[in-house]
Design an enzyme around this catalytic site. Sequence first.
Site, short mmCIF file in Angstrom:
data_model
loop_
_atom_site.label_atom_id
_atom_site.label_comp_id
_atom_site.label_asym_id
_atom_site.label_seq_id
_atom_site.Cartn_x
_atom_site.Cartn_y
_atom_site.Cartn_z
N ARG A 95 0.81 -1.21 0.00
CA ARG A 95 0.00 0.00 0.00
C ARG A 95 0.85 1.27 0.00
O ARG A 95 0.45 2.30 -0.55
CB ARG A 95 -0.93 0.00 1.21
CG ARG A 95 -1.82 1.22 1.23
CD ARG A 95 -2.89 1.17 2.30
NE ARG A 95 -3.68 2.38 2.23
CZ ARG A 95 -4.64 2.60 1.35
NH1 ARG A 95 -4.94 1.68 0.47
NH2 ARG A 95 -5.31 3.74 1.33
N CYS A 119 -1.66 -5.47 3.14
CA CYS A 119 -2.41 -6.42 3.96
C CYS A 119 -3.91 -6.21 3.80
O CYS A 119 -4.39 -5.08 3.70
CB CYS A 119 -2.04 -6.25 5.44
SG CYS A 119 -0.39 -6.87 5.85
N LYS A 164 -10.72 13.17 8.73
CA LYS A 164 -10.34 12.13 9.69
C LYS A 164 -8.83 12.02 9.68
O LYS A 164 -8.18 12.35 8.68
CB LYS A 164 -11.00 10.79 9.36
CG LYS A 164 -10.60 10.21 8.02
CD LYS A 164 -11.28 8.86 7.77
CE LYS A 164 -10.67 7.79 8.62
NZ LYS A 164 -11.16 6.43 8.24
N ILE A 330 -9.38 1.67 14.22
CA ILE A 330 -8.71 2.14 13.00
C ILE A 330 -9.18 1.37 11.77
O ILE A 330 -9.64 1.97 10.80
CB ILE A 330 -7.18 2.02 13.15
CG1 ILE A 330 -6.71 2.72 14.43
CG2 ILE A 330 -6.49 2.61 11.92
CD1 ILE A 330 -7.02 4.20 14.49
#
Length: 419
Positions: A95, A119, A164, A330
Amino acid sequence: MQKLIIHGGKPLKGNINISGAKNAVLPIMAASILTDKLHITNVPKLTDVSTMKDLLRSHGACIEIIEHTDEFELIINTGNINNFTADYEIVRKMRASIWVLGPLLTKYGKAKVSLPGGCAIGARQVDLHIAVLKAMGATIEIEDGYINASSKGRLKGTHFVFDKVSVGATINAILAAVLAEGETVLFNCALEPEIVDLCNCLIKMGADIAGVGTSEITIKGKDSLNKMSYKVLSDRIEAGTYMFAAAITKGDVKICGIDYHIIENIALKLIETGIKVAPINNGVQVTYEGTLNSVDLETNPYPGFATDLQAQFMSLMTLSSGVSMITENIFENRFMHVPELCRMGADIVVRGNKAVVRGVEMLKGAEVMASDLRASVSLILAGLSTNSKTVLHRIYHLDRGFQDLEKKLSNCGADIKRV
């Protein structure tokens, strides 16, 4: 396919040296695009680092690797960047590949980056990355699984509020803003030490950044950045993992090469459980003294408890005296290790983003499978605590984030080997 065989029941005793932080070195490597040459030291030997090297080379970078026993040095020459597309075949592996988006766009006015992989622990959309770059004047479309970004002339400074807290978007915004025209003010930024490390690196390169380590970061764009050398900070997630390993094996371990202040929140949580944690010179000592209490935990953005340590803490709580509640704030899919821990005798019930953990007297060895990086190491901790044999499959996840894990544990008395 490789697997780990663990014969547990041996308290860890000794010293463990902490490697460079994966979550710091990857954005710093991406930052090399902003200059012509960057020399990075204390680079951990991880597959994610190799993936980022492959990605930078695909853009035209030349990378010299100087190998030492416990680390790499990288000399990244980016003066001849000639490809502005980050292909799916590389990006799907990690990522963090999305962090080339900001540097390519701000320096060259164009970038095409595949939507990222990594992941499988939640959606982790790129909306905030796109929103902040659009606020700086970029034109962005998502087509055929790629983010197509361009700008007419330099990106423009802006005032932007993240709706956020996002580590990834904060990083991309900073990387883009340092070469943008004018002043950028970012509000509600993530506070992670790895972001501070990136900012310190960029400042050393000549960037003008104020408010480092706070939620409001002000960046005055420069025309160019300088060549320089930078040492990456140590990995607090690795340090926390070995702190929990010392506790779950009823051991006594010195964790070396880490600043105490960036792991203090981990230390305080361990102290709550009854484990002795004492700062030492350039590290911390973790000692089991006969008590392991149940403690509730919530993951939150830094300085809260890191989501990357939630699975490891859960393994510890499976052996605590009482009931603990673990709340994952999260990522929405980060309890994939729970069924495997239950195969080892853990008593865990998941309800939405909460897991109720009832401590048991002992876990038992079993054949288990890793679903992601942090889940894999939580199962290793569980295996180390048993008096029997555990076999962990799909361990390729481990090599993305832990350097020499078997060696470091074996040096402290663990019976663990890769076959």
